[in-house]
Write an enzyme that holds these catalytic residues in place. Structure first.
Site: not given
Ligand code: ATP
Length: 334
Positions: A64, A109, A158, A217
């Protein structure tokens, strides 16, 4: 923290920053959300106006934050990053809103954790591009409307179900992120290995992807541990033997279950005959707090079909017996 925890702390987010995809075209997986977003952003670009506000929902670690940054990059706009828990007073939000430049992206967020008065201010700002700044206190207080330049809110949650309807309604586009397939995770890992400067074989990548619980992640974290292992013990190549040995060392099995997950299933099957058994009894059996079992281990076990929650307690599904190599008690005689 567990190696298969889908959340990440501040230090991990710093390490992750280098692995984030920067543009939509290099974002593997989530084809629906990705295509929909591409359309929304391209249309906005052609109109020369900011797009609708965007809500991204889905479990932690699926991208996200990365997508929010991509939205800003695709729009060629700066991004301001904050989170619901950081905004405890309407004044905190007013300060941010009133300093936004035209077209800027505001990433909120954990938007479901914002304080109520701030939430109400956000409705107005999102709909009318206006905030009411309160001057003075008590009965003499007056609201002075302040016009804002148009901007785009990207909210991440989430728990989309926890958002009040008026807030949800102000997002013109909602993208729901889902767990990634092993193929998509392999694509992500191949790219990450390249960025980390690690040599990796397709078999090694596949092995890590298969144990990553559909979550980038976790995949990136496991990849870093396999890299460590390969650098210390082997040829420094992430291949099948190094992936298997490293993940065994870190207690992540071939289906992505860790020691706690397996302890829960073992207790359920071996000690309680498959259940149903109450949560607290099960937790005592594995030496954990009921809350830990319920929030840390159970969601994945339920999602993957190992464990069933029944009104009478937790029960083992056939997959649990199979995974542990056990035979379920003969149901014919019961
Ligand atoms: P949270 O809800 O815990 O903040 P999030 O959904 O925002 O998590 P991100 O922080 O964007 O997730 O991603 C977590 C990790 O996974 C990062 O290192 C990101 O580079 C990697 N990642 C997530 N989605 C992808 C994707 N589609 N391609 C490559 N890397 C990804």
């Amino acid at each position: 923290a567990r190696i298969v925890d889908p959340g990440g702390d501040a230090e991990e987010r710093r390490i992750e920053a280098a692995l984030r995809p920067r543009r939509l075209a290099e974002f593997p997986g989530q084809p629906r959300v990705s295509d929909q977003l591409a359309l929304v952003l391209e249309a906005a670009r052609r109109r020369g106006a900011p797009p609708d506000h965007i809500l991204l929902s889905g479990p932690p670690g699926l991208g996200k934050t990365s997508l929010a940054m991509i939205v800003a990059a695709e729009l060629e706009q700066p991004i301001r990053i904050t989170s619901g828990p950081a905004i405890q007073h309407a004044g905190d939000l007013a300060a941010i809103l009133s300093s936004l430049a035209e077209g800027e992206v505001l990433f909120l967020d954990e938007i479901h954790r914002m304080a109520r008065p701030a939430e109400e201010m956000l409705y107005l700002a999102m709909e009318d591009f206006r905030v009411d700044v309160i001057v003075g206190k008590g009965p003499g207080a007056t609201a002075i409307p302040l016009e804002l330049p148009p901007f785009t809110v990207v909210g991440a949650t989430t728990r989309a179900g926890l958002l009040p309807a008026p807030l949800r309604d102000r997002f013109g586009f909602t993208g729901h992120l889902d767990y990634y397939s092993a193929d998509d995770l392999s694509a992500i890992l191949t790219r990450s290995a390249g960025l980390l400067g690690v040599e990796a074989t397709p078999e090694g990548i596949r092995e890590v992807a298969g144990r990553s619980r559909g979550t980038p992640r976790i995949a990136n974290r496991l990849l870093r541990r396999v890299r460590d292992y390969a650098q210390v013990h082997g040829s420094a190549v992430v291949d099948l033997p190094s992936a298997r040995a490293a993940l065994e060392l870190f207690d992540v099995d071939d289906r992505g279950l860790d020691r706690l997950d397996r302890a829960v299933l073992e207790a359920l099957c071996r000690r309680f005959g498959g259940g149903p058994v109450g949560l607290s009894t099960l937790a005592v059996a594995v030496g954990e707090e009921p809350d830990t079992v319920e929030t840390v281990s159970e969601p994945y076990l339920v999602r993957e079909g190992y464990l069933i929650r029944t009104p009478r307690g937790r029960a083992a599904a056939p997959l649990a017996w199979q995974h542990l190599g056990l035979t379920p008690p003969d149901s014919a005689g019961t």
